[in-house]
Design an enzyme around this catalytic site. Sequence first.
Site, PDB file in Angstrom:
ATOM      1  N   HIS A 153      12.653 -49.842 -13.332  1.00  0.00           N
ATOM      2  CA  HIS A 153      13.186 -49.473 -14.643  1.00  0.00           C
ATOM      3  C   HIS A 153      14.691 -49.751 -14.713  1.00  0.00           C
ATOM      4  CE1 HIS A 153       9.493 -47.089 -14.771  1.00  0.00           C
ATOM      5  NE2 HIS A 153       9.724 -46.797 -16.027  1.00  0.00           N
ATOM      6  N   ASN A 184      15.226 -49.522  -4.897  1.00  0.00           N
ATOM      7  CA  ASN A 184      14.766 -48.822  -6.104  1.00  0.00           C
ATOM      8  C   ASN A 184      14.403 -47.373  -5.804  1.00  0.00           C
ATOM      9  OD1 ASN A 184      13.829 -48.471  -8.823  1.00  0.00           O
ATOM     10  ND2 ASN A 184      11.734 -48.848  -8.126  1.00  0.00           N
TER      11      ASN A 184
END
Length: 322
Positions: A153, A184
Site C-alpha cells: 500500500h 513492507n
Amino acid sequence: MKMKRYLTAVIIILLSSNSIAYAKSNLMDMLETAKQIVEAAPFTKETLNHLNNQEIKQPGKCPQHYPFGLPQIVSTEKEKIERRSFYLCEMKYAVQYDPATKNPIWVAETLKGSEQANTFVHRVDNFQPHPKVPRRAQATLDDYKGSKFDRGHMAPAANMIDQKSMEESFYLTNIVPQVGPNMNRGIWADLEALVRRWAVSRGEVAVMTGPIFKNNVTIGQSKVWVPTHLYKVVVDTKTQESIAFIMPNQQIITRKTKYLDEGNPNYPQTTPENAINCGRVCTINNFIVPLSEVEKHTGLVLFPKANIVNRYQAGRMWHVKN
C-alpha cells in the site's frame, strides 16, 4: 479498419452526451482519451463505458487530499505522462496513476490527528482492480504470485477511518510491488506508524508517497514495474515543517530483524545477499533526505503551494525514535 471503429465509437458517445455542438467542442479531448484507453485495453464494451467517465482523466478534483496544491510533473515527459494518467479521488486519499508502469506516480493523504487517535477499523484484505480504470491498464493479482513481492500500500490500510475507505485502500491503483519481509512488513511499516503518531501530535499532516524507478524490472504478464526505491514526504499543515524519506525496495536490517528471507533469485533486490544493513543495523533516521532529493528522483514538485520551512530537516525536529 480498427481506427475507423474507434473513431465511430467515440463519435457515437459524444453525440449522446448532450448535443452536436458539445460533441464538436470536446472531440479532440475525447479522441485523446480514447487513444490512451485503447493503448491500455481491448476496445470492449467496458472500455467504451470508461470513455464517458471523464472525471478520472481530469486532475485537481479532490484538493482536500493535497492542501498544498496538485503535485506537478517537471520532467521532459510531462505532457505524455499527464495524457495517459488517471486521477483518482478516494475517501481518504488521491492518486495519479500511470498505466504505463501500472503504479501510482504519487498518492496524497491528509491525516487528521483526531481521526488517527480515535479510530480503529478491522483490516480485511480484499485487493481488487479499481472499478473506474480499464482492467488491462492495471496489475492483476496473478502478477504478484511467486514473485516474492508484497502488494504494498502507498496509502496504508491502517490509516483508514471506516470500512469504505479501508476497502478503497486495497485498489490495485494504490499498490506497488514491494519487498515484504524486512521492508513492507518491517521498517516501512514502522515509518507508517510514526507518520500516524505525527498526525496525532501535530494535529494534521499532509503526506505524499510513491515509487522511484532506476530501471524497468517488471513482474507478471501485465509487466508491472518494480520500484527500486520508495519515497514518503510529510508536511505539517500548520507550520509547513517537513521531513522526507527515500528507502531502497530491498530487505533492510534493523534491530527488529530476526531472519533474512531467501527472496527470489529472479529478482536480486529481494535476496538476503542484497539486504541493506547501514554498516550494522538501520534506523529510520538513515533514510531521511532533503525534499529536493525526492523531487529530483521523481521529476515532481510535490507541494507546489507550500512555503516549506527548511527543505532538509533533521529527525530530532520530528522526534524520530526507532
